[in-house]
Design an enzyme around this catalytic site. Structure first.
Site, PDB file in Angstrom:
ATOM      1  N   GLY A  18       0.994  -1.393  -0.163  1.00 38.96           N
ATOM      2  CA  GLY A  18       0.073  -0.045   0.173  1.00 38.96           C
ATOM      3  C   GLY A  18       0.941   1.133   0.040  1.00 38.96           C
TER       4      GLY A  18
ATOM      5  N   CYS B 164       5.235  -6.369   1.601  1.00 31.58           N
ATOM      6  CA  CYS B 164       5.466  -4.962   1.861  1.00 31.58           C
ATOM      7  C   CYS B 164       4.798  -4.142   2.764  1.00 31.58           C
ATOM      8  CB  CYS B 164       5.246  -4.360   0.380  1.00 31.58           C
ATOM      9  SG  CYS B 164       5.801  -2.818   0.085  1.00 31.58           S
ATOM     10  N   TYR B 165       4.125  -3.334   2.518  1.00 29.79           N
ATOM     11  CA  TYR B 165       3.271  -2.688   3.426  1.00 29.79           C
ATOM     12  C   TYR B 165       2.583  -3.425   4.613  1.00 29.79           C
ATOM     13  CZ  TYR B 165       0.114   0.682   6.075  1.00 29.79           C
ATOM     14  OH  TYR B 165      -0.681   1.423   7.194  1.00 29.79           O
TER      15      TYR B 165
ATOM     16  N   HIS C 218       7.958  -8.052  -4.096  1.00 26.01           N
ATOM     17  CA  HIS C 218       6.607  -8.212  -4.559  1.00 26.01           C
ATOM     18  C   HIS C 218       6.430  -9.489  -5.410  1.00 26.01           C
ATOM     19  CE1 HIS C 218       4.417  -4.418  -3.295  1.00 26.01           C
ATOM     20  NE2 HIS C 218       5.585  -3.966  -3.606  1.00 26.01           N
TER      21      HIS C 218
ATOM     22  N   GLU D 173       3.952 -11.021  -6.489  1.00 27.42           N
ATOM     23  CA  GLU D 173       2.929 -11.096  -7.502  1.00 27.42           C
ATOM     24  C   GLU D 173       3.256 -10.646  -8.837  1.00 27.42           C
ATOM     25  OE1 GLU D 173       3.321  -9.055  -4.902  1.00 27.42           O
ATOM     26  OE2 GLU D 173       2.301  -7.239  -5.053  1.00 27.42           O
TER      27      GLU D 173
ATOM     28  N   ASP E  89     -15.255  -8.857 -24.723  1.00 28.85           N
ATOM     29  CA  ASP E  89     -15.530  -8.415 -23.441  1.00 28.85           C
ATOM     30  C   ASP E  89     -17.144  -8.352 -23.428  1.00 28.85           C
ATOM     31  OD1 ASP E  89     -12.955  -8.101 -23.378  1.00 28.85           O
ATOM     32  OD2 ASP E  89     -13.020  -5.810 -23.013  1.00 28.85           O
TER      33      ASP E  89
ATOM     34  N   LYS F  19      -8.021  -9.617 -19.269  1.00 26.49           N
ATOM     35  CA  LYS F  19      -8.500 -10.190 -20.593  1.00 26.49           C
ATOM     36  C   LYS F  19      -8.088 -11.752 -20.756  1.00 26.49           C
ATOM     37  CE  LYS F  19      -9.645  -8.525 -24.832  1.00 26.49           C
ATOM     38  NZ  LYS F  19     -10.251  -7.224 -24.814  1.00 26.49           N
TER      39      LYS F  19
END
Ligand code: XMP
Length: 534
Positions: A77, A104-105, A189, A191, A247, A390
């Site tokens: 964050g 992280c945060y 991170h 991710e 979409d 997507k």
């Protein structure tokens, strides 16, 4: 739930649909502290076939408990734990006894909360670094030595709380990976794609630390979405502007599965579509999927609006305006419909506040339906894909039984072929660009490259050049071929097509489209170029 309200006769493919999958056993609860990467964490977990859901940092335990949590991930964050009003650690994170991965945060917060020290780093660290794994643990199972990782932080832990073990360090952040029991903290991170072993670390957390089962599939997304849509819509009707793009197609098919004929789709043929596109959309949605589809052929009206216009922005404006007028007229004929469906994806909402889901429903127009009429005043938007990327939408489309040609179709701009004709849009120029475009796509498909490239199309330029055909001189137009690879259209690279494929495109275009005497290949990447020419 309102499923009883769906008339038997309107079920269409619903009747043939596979049984709705039962909900997976456990959820990974991702606690959002405002990171730009929060959705990415949830997505990575889903990629590992584990169900995940994001909750705001101030969610109550009752809200979380309902999700049957099996593990908790704390996001990063933008705040510092020392900031006034900074998000705090929800008490249930530690009280639940669930395995926790604090990123992280999240790590800084846990450390601060448990009596460690968090200090501003000497300089804000943003970019690649190297983590040296110092001690073995289930989280780093199969990983050792030096791992490239991605850092993005201002503060870092200068002294971990009592009882924490050091698992790994980077040159600038000593406590970059720490552990106490089943509570793990990472300063980097895992991710993001720039941490190549991140997926392995997350998989280790899910399966080695938390002992979860990989039991979540796109089928689960479909069943969950169907339930949610039924709850949201009640016994109302939903209007969807179907463009034939991936979409809006997937959104429509999903909503149709939930509420049958109470979904009304309007497909406006603006005359600016690719060859065979209108027929395909009607064929798939009306004839195969049995959607309640209104087909409006407005090509003449669009052509009238575009007569004499060469400026790209003016073309876009007129197309948008014409679309709104036609859509409004159709909606009028349908009577009051209070809900509007849109195929908004997560990248479309990424710039909005991450806690938007918590905020009261905001009704806004969205660019992906060409600026729908603000004055139409829908009570609510139905956006079942707004948390997906997507490629996930494509998997959901496959799960819903939509044909491959539709699910894997290249993106196509709302203003269609109009922005691929430099100069005036009229029946003549449209016919030329449409034929050329079809040849480009056919050859790309025949070479087995269709899914490898982001977009492949032809652009009709107003330039004329001399050529020779048979014994005669020709004087015709120049067509540019544009083929790009891309992850997300933000950046793109011109595709290194095999020469034979370029050759076939070039010779077919000049042979089959008599107005064209020359074909050129666009070797501009984005940036500095854009994907479209206008
Ligand atoms: P550019 O040309 O900006 O395009 O690099 C990025 C992506 O967006 C598509 N595009 C549009 N889509 N309305 C749309 O709905 C538009 O006016 C528009 N202009 C560009 C383009 O095809 C590419 O995928």
């Amino acid at each position: 739930m309102q499923d009883r309200a769906v008339p038997e006769s309107s079920l269409g493919t619903l009747a043939e649909a596979p049984e709705l999958s039962p909900r997976p056993t456990r959820t990974v609860v991702v606690v959002d502290f405002g990171s730009q990467y929060t959705q990415l964490i949830a997505r990575r977990v889903r990629e590992l076939s584990v169900y995940s859901q994001i909750v705001p940092w101030d969610a109550a335990w009752e809200e979380v408990e309902r999700l049957q949590p099996g593990a908790i991930i704390l996001s990063g964050g933008p705040s510092s734990v020392h900031d006034e009003g900074a998000p705090t650690l929800p008490p249930w994170v530690l009280e639940s006894g669930l395995p926790v991965l604090a990123i992280c945060y999240g790590l800084q917060l846990i450390s601060h909360h448990l009596g460690g020290s968090v200090e501003p780093s000497r300089s804000r660290e943003y970019g690649p670094s190297v983590l040296t794994v110092r001690s073995s643990s289930p989280l780093f199972k199969g990983l050792s030595g030096d791992l490239p990782v991605w850092m993005s932080h201002g503060d870092s832990v200068s002294r971990p709380p009592e009882g924490f073990e050091l698992l790994g360090s980077t040159p600038t952040a000593r406590y970059s990976a720490v552990r106490r029991g089943n509570l793990y903290g990472l300063q980097f991170h895992p991710e993001v794609a720039h941490t190549p072993s991140g997926k392995r670390i997350l998989a280790n957390f899910l399966f080695e630390v938390a002992g979860l089962e990989p039991d979540w599939t796109p089928g689960h997304f479909v069943s969950e979405a169907v339930e949610r849509i039924r709850d949201e819509v009640g016994d109302g009707r939903v209007l969807c502007a179907l463009s034939g793009g991936v979409d809006s197609s997937v959104a429509a098919a999903l909503i149709h599965r939930a509420i049958g004929d109470r979904l009304v789709c309007v497909f406006v043929n603006n005359g600016l579509l690719r060859k065979g596109e209108a027929e395909q959309v009607v064929g798939v949605f009306r004839d195969q999927q049995h959607l309640n589809l209104r087909y409006v052929d407005a090509s003449a009206e669009f052509l009238r609006a575009l007569a004499g216009i060469t400026d790209p922005e003016e073309k876009r404006r007129r197309i948008g305006e014409t679309f709104v007028r036609i859509f409004e007229a159709e909606a009028e004929k349908l009577g009051r419909i209070e809900l509007l469906a849109q195929g908004t994806l997560y990248p479309d909402v990424i710039e909005s506040a991450t806690r938007e889901s918590r905020a009261a429903a905001k009704i806004k127009t969205h660019h992906n339906v060409g600026g729908l009429p603000e004055r139409m005043r829908f009570r609510k938007l139905v956006e079942p894909l707004r948390l997906l990327f997507k490629d996930e939408v494509r998997r959901v489309g496959e799960e819903l039984g939509l044909p491959d040609e539709l699910v894997h179709r290249h993106p196509f701009p709302g203003p269609g072929l109009a922005v691929r004709i430099l100069g005036e849009v009229n029946e003549h120029s449209l016919r030329i660009v449409r034929e050329c475009d079809a040849i480009v796509r056919e050859e790309i498909s025949a070479a087995g490259l269709y899914r490898d490239v982001w977009q492949a199309f032809a652009v009709l330029t107003p330039l004329r050049t001399v050529g020779v055909m048979g014994d005669g001189r020709t004087y015709g137009q120049v067509v540019a071929v544009r083929v790009v690879t891309s992850e997300d259209a933000m950046t793109a690279t011109w595709a290194r097509l095999p020469y034979e494929v370029m050759d076939r495109i070039g010779s077919r275009v000049v042979n089959e489209v008599p107005e064209v005497t020359r074909v050129v290949y666009d070797v501009t990447s984005k940036p500095p170029g854009t994907i479209e020419w206008e």
